[in-house]
Write a protein that holds these residues in place. Structure first.
Motif, PDB file in Angstrom:
ATOM      1  N   HIS A  18       0.810  -1.333   0.084  1.00 15.70           N
ATOM      2  CA  HIS A  18      -0.195   0.067  -0.046  1.00 15.70           C
ATOM      3  C   HIS A  18       0.729   1.295   0.086  1.00 15.70           C
ATOM      4  N   TYR A  59     -12.633  -5.833   7.199  1.00 22.24           N
ATOM      5  CA  TYR A  59     -12.419  -5.624   6.040  1.00 22.24           C
ATOM      6  C   TYR A  59     -11.271  -6.656   5.341  1.00 22.24           C
ATOM      7  N   SER A  61      -9.170  -5.497   3.142  1.00 25.10           N
ATOM      8  CA  SER A  61      -7.797  -4.717   2.761  1.00 25.10           C
ATOM      9  C   SER A  61      -7.729  -3.907   3.837  1.00 25.10           C
ATOM     10  N   ARG A  63      -6.052  -1.006   3.270  1.00 26.62           N
ATOM     11  CA  ARG A  63      -6.027   0.396   2.508  1.00 26.62           C
ATOM     12  C   ARG A  63      -7.084   1.316   2.986  1.00 26.62           C
ATOM     13  N   PRO A  64      -8.340   0.839   3.124  1.00 31.32           N
ATOM     14  CA  PRO A  64      -9.228   1.962   3.538  1.00 31.32           C
ATOM     15  C   PRO A  64      -8.837   2.664   5.102  1.00 31.32           C
ATOM     16  N   TRP A  65      -8.521   1.723   5.711  1.00 29.61           N
ATOM     17  CA  TRP A  65      -7.896   2.237   7.241  1.00 29.61           C
ATOM     18  C   TRP A  65      -6.552   3.057   7.142  1.00 29.61           C
ATOM     19  N   PHE A  67      -5.604   4.771   4.582  1.00 35.63           N
ATOM     20  CA  PHE A  67      -5.980   6.144   3.769  1.00 35.63           C
ATOM     21  C   PHE A  67      -6.768   7.102   4.764  1.00 35.63           C
ATOM     22  N   THR A  68      -7.724   6.486   5.546  1.00 28.44           N
ATOM     23  CA  THR A  68      -8.312   7.203   6.858  1.00 28.44           C
ATOM     24  C   THR A  68      -7.355   7.754   7.417  1.00 28.44           C
ATOM     25  N   ARG A  71      -4.916  10.521   5.632  1.00 32.04           N
ATOM     26  CA  ARG A  71      -5.730  11.763   5.530  1.00 32.04           C
ATOM     27  C   ARG A  71      -5.822  12.538   6.893  1.00 32.04           C
TER      28      ARG A  71
END
Length: 185
Positions: A18, A59, A61, A63-65, A67-68, A71
């Motif tokens: 990632h 989840y 992946s 990735r969402p965690w 990216f959050t 950000r």
């Protein structure tokens, strides 16, 4: 990738999988500042290491965690930067204009005050009305209760006395005449 403990292998795999996408995402959030994007990427990975429970999330992946978290870190870093005063480099200081030396104007103001105090009360009152209060000849005549011609002659003679008593004093040719350095009597 489910694990109960965040080990180095899991973090290395997370970064490989990632890292490039996360770095590109952070590069956009930092307006192309590579150093900040790299710092935020490292901080995001540190957060992942500090929170092994994220690896066991529902989840598929991470990735969402990631990216959050990235950000939110970028937002916090920007807010923090905006809350601090801007940093000034040595080069910026060299280009900055030197502060104005007000010593000369303060001395001139004292000289003008002393010279104005030395005038007769009649001459002083005319100058105060015209030059310090900004009244016209007609308004000064009305305020002082004297003819406009008297205001003009007193003003003329008062300025001549000031020019003798103040070195470097010059009468400005424009309509707006002021006594140099004087702010009040």
């Amino acid at each position: 990738m489910t694990t109960t403990k965040t080990d180095e292998r899991a973090l290395a795999e997370l970064q490989r999988e990632h890292g490039p996408a996360l770095f590109h995402f952070l590069l956009g959030l930092t307006f192309g500042d590579r150093q900040r994007a790299e710092d935020l990427l490292q901080e995001t990975l540190v957060r992942a290491w500090q929170h092994p429970e994220a690896f066991d999330g529902p989840y598929e992946s991470m990735r969402p965690w990631l990216f959050t978290v990235a950000r939110r870190l970028a937002i916090d870093a920007r807010r923090s930067r905006l809350a601090r005063p801007a940093e000034v480099s040595d080069a910026g200081l060299e280009c900055a204009p030197a502060g104005a030396d007000t010593t000369e104007s303060a001395v001139a103001a004292l000289d003008v005050r002393e010279a104005v105090r030395a005038l007769s009360p009649e001459h002083r009152s005319v100058l105060v009305q015209i030059y310090f209060r900004g009244l016209s000849v007609g308004e000064t005549a009305e305020v002082l209760g004297i003819p406009a011609g008297t205001v003009k002659s007193r003003s003329h003679y008062a300025l001549r006395l000031l020019s003798r008593n103040l070195p470097g004093y010059t009468r400005r040719p424009s309509r707006e005449r002021t006594v140099v350095g004087a702010s009040c009597v």
